[in-house]
Design an enzyme around this catalytic site. Structure first.
Site, mmCIF file in Angstrom:
data_model
loop_
_atom_site.group_PDB
_atom_site.id
_atom_site.type_symbol
_atom_site.label_atom_id
_atom_site.label_comp_id
_atom_site.label_asym_id
_atom_site.label_seq_id
_atom_site.Cartn_x
_atom_site.Cartn_y
_atom_site.Cartn_z
ATOM 1 N N ASP A 26 0.848 -1.190 0.000
ATOM 2 C CA ASP A 26 0.000 0.000 0.000
ATOM 3 C C ASP A 26 0.887 1.244 0.000
ATOM 4 O OD1 ASP A 26 -3.229 0.502 0.989
ATOM 5 O OD2 ASP A 26 -1.820 2.189 1.084
ATOM 6 N N ILE A 27 0.509 2.237 -0.769
ATOM 7 C CA ILE A 27 1.299 3.465 -0.888
ATOM 8 C C ILE A 27 1.249 4.296 0.397
ATOM 9 C CG2 ILE A 27 -0.482 5.043 -1.779
ATOM 10 C CD1 ILE A 27 1.540 5.821 -3.989
ATOM 11 N N ASN A 45 -12.835 -3.190 2.481
ATOM 12 C CA ASN A 45 -13.784 -2.087 2.605
ATOM 13 C C ASN A 45 -14.743 -2.174 1.423
ATOM 14 O OD1 ASN A 45 -12.657 -0.908 4.943
ATOM 15 N ND2 ASN A 45 -11.027 0.022 3.718
ATOM 16 N N GLY A 50 -15.183 3.627 3.765
ATOM 17 C CA GLY A 50 -13.812 3.980 3.439
ATOM 18 C C GLY A 50 -13.262 3.417 2.153
ATOM 19 N N GLN A 51 -14.082 2.718 1.348
ATOM 20 C CA GLN A 51 -13.547 2.244 0.066
ATOM 21 C C GLN A 51 -13.295 3.431 -0.848
ATOM 22 O OE1 GLN A 51 -15.932 -0.664 -2.099
ATOM 23 N NE2 GLN A 51 -14.262 -1.072 -3.553
ATOM 24 N N HIS A 94 -9.975 -5.279 -3.469
ATOM 25 C CA HIS A 94 -8.630 -5.427 -2.892
ATOM 26 C C HIS A 94 -8.755 -5.866 -1.451
ATOM 27 C CE1 HIS A 94 -9.945 -1.220 -2.578
ATOM 28 N NE2 HIS A 94 -9.313 -1.180 -1.422
ATOM 29 N N HIS A 139 -6.957 -5.960 1.999
ATOM 30 C CA HIS A 139 -5.869 -5.394 2.798
ATOM 31 C C HIS A 139 -5.291 -6.493 3.690
ATOM 32 C CE1 HIS A 139 -6.843 -0.963 2.305
ATOM 33 N NE2 HIS A 139 -8.039 -1.452 2.027
HETATM 34 P P1 5GP Z 1 -9.651 1.391 0.255
HETATM 35 O O1 5GP Z 1 -9.679 2.701 0.997
HETATM 36 O O2 5GP Z 1 -10.368 1.501 -1.087
HETATM 37 O O3 5GP Z 1 -10.074 0.204 1.047
HETATM 38 O O4 5GP Z 1 -8.108 1.118 -0.043
HETATM 39 C C1 5GP Z 1 -7.423 1.688 -1.109
HETATM 40 C C2 5GP Z 1 -5.982 1.642 -0.740
HETATM 41 O O5 5GP Z 1 -5.222 1.887 -1.902
HETATM 42 C C3 5GP Z 1 -5.572 2.709 0.276
HETATM 43 O O6 5GP Z 1 -5.057 2.081 1.451
HETATM 44 C C4 5GP Z 1 -4.527 3.540 -0.459
HETATM 45 O O7 5GP Z 1 -3.463 3.943 0.373
HETATM 46 C C5 5GP Z 1 -4.067 2.605 -1.550
HETATM 47 N N1 5GP Z 1 -3.628 3.264 -2.754
HETATM 48 C C6 5GP Z 1 -4.236 4.308 -3.386
HETATM 49 N N2 5GP Z 1 -3.557 4.657 -4.492
HETATM 50 C C7 5GP Z 1 -2.490 3.800 -4.564
HETATM 51 C C8 5GP Z 1 -1.410 3.661 -5.498
HETATM 52 O O8 5GP Z 1 -1.289 4.360 -6.496
HETATM 53 N N3 5GP Z 1 -0.503 2.678 -5.239
HETATM 54 C C9 5GP Z 1 -0.591 1.860 -4.139
HETATM 55 N N4 5GP Z 1 0.366 0.934 -3.977
HETATM 56 N N5 5GP Z 1 -1.614 1.958 -3.253
HETATM 57 C C10 5GP Z 1 -2.538 2.927 -3.463
#
Ligand code: 5GP
Ligand code: ZN
Length: 119
Positions: free
Chosen positions: A37-38, A92, A98-99, A105, A107
């Site tokens: 994760d970034i 999520n 929070g998605q 994906h 986590h």
């Molecule tokens: P969500 O909030 O949808 O459950 O998770 C999305 C995740 O993607 C977040 O934890 C966010 O930090 C990660 N993310 C968003 N953009 C990027 C990216 O460009 N590269 C990587 N490696 N992770 C990302």
């Protein structure tokens, strides 16, 4: 993957799966890709995604059962390879919880104490 694998040209994670956007990939399978994760929320924070584009876990489970099941095996392999017996898996589902990226994906989070219930 077959030519029938669904992808979305505007999807960030489809672009990572395709190698069009760089990511720190830690595991690749026939149906999955895992990358760091970034914005990590723990010492280990990896996202495991199916190669097939679906917007959330329920959609993947319905349309890509094999790829969906493979997420969990990949997550376990990543956690073990990184030295973690204890880890948390989170999907999520929906902006309200929070998605932010609408490509399924999983986590994989580990390496620090965690509380329950989550925030
Ligand atoms: P969500 O909030 O949808 O459950 O998770 C999305 C995740 O993607 C977040 O934890 C966010 O930090 C990660 N993310 C968003 N953009 C990027 C990216 O460009 N590269 C990587 N490696 N992770 C990302
Ligand atoms: Zn996608």
């Amino acid at each position: 993957m077959t030519s029938a694998t669904p992808t979305d040209p505007d999807c960030l994670f489809c672009k990572i799966v395709a190698g069009e956007i760089p990511a720190d990939v830690v595991h690749e399978g026939a149906a999955t890709v895992a990358f760091r994760d970034i914005n990590p929320q723990a010492p280990l924070h990896v996202l495991v995604v199916p190669r097939a584009h679906h917007e959330n876990a329920a959609a993947s489970a319905a349309a890509d059962a094999e790829g969906f099941a493979a997420l969990f095996a990949a997550a376990a392999e990543v956690a073990r390879a990184e030295g973690h017996d204890d880890y948390r898996l989170v999907f999520n589902t929906g902006a309200g919880v929070g998605q932010t990226v609408f490509h399924t994906h999983l986590h994989v989070i580990a390496g620090r104490p965690m509380t329950w219930p989550p925030g």
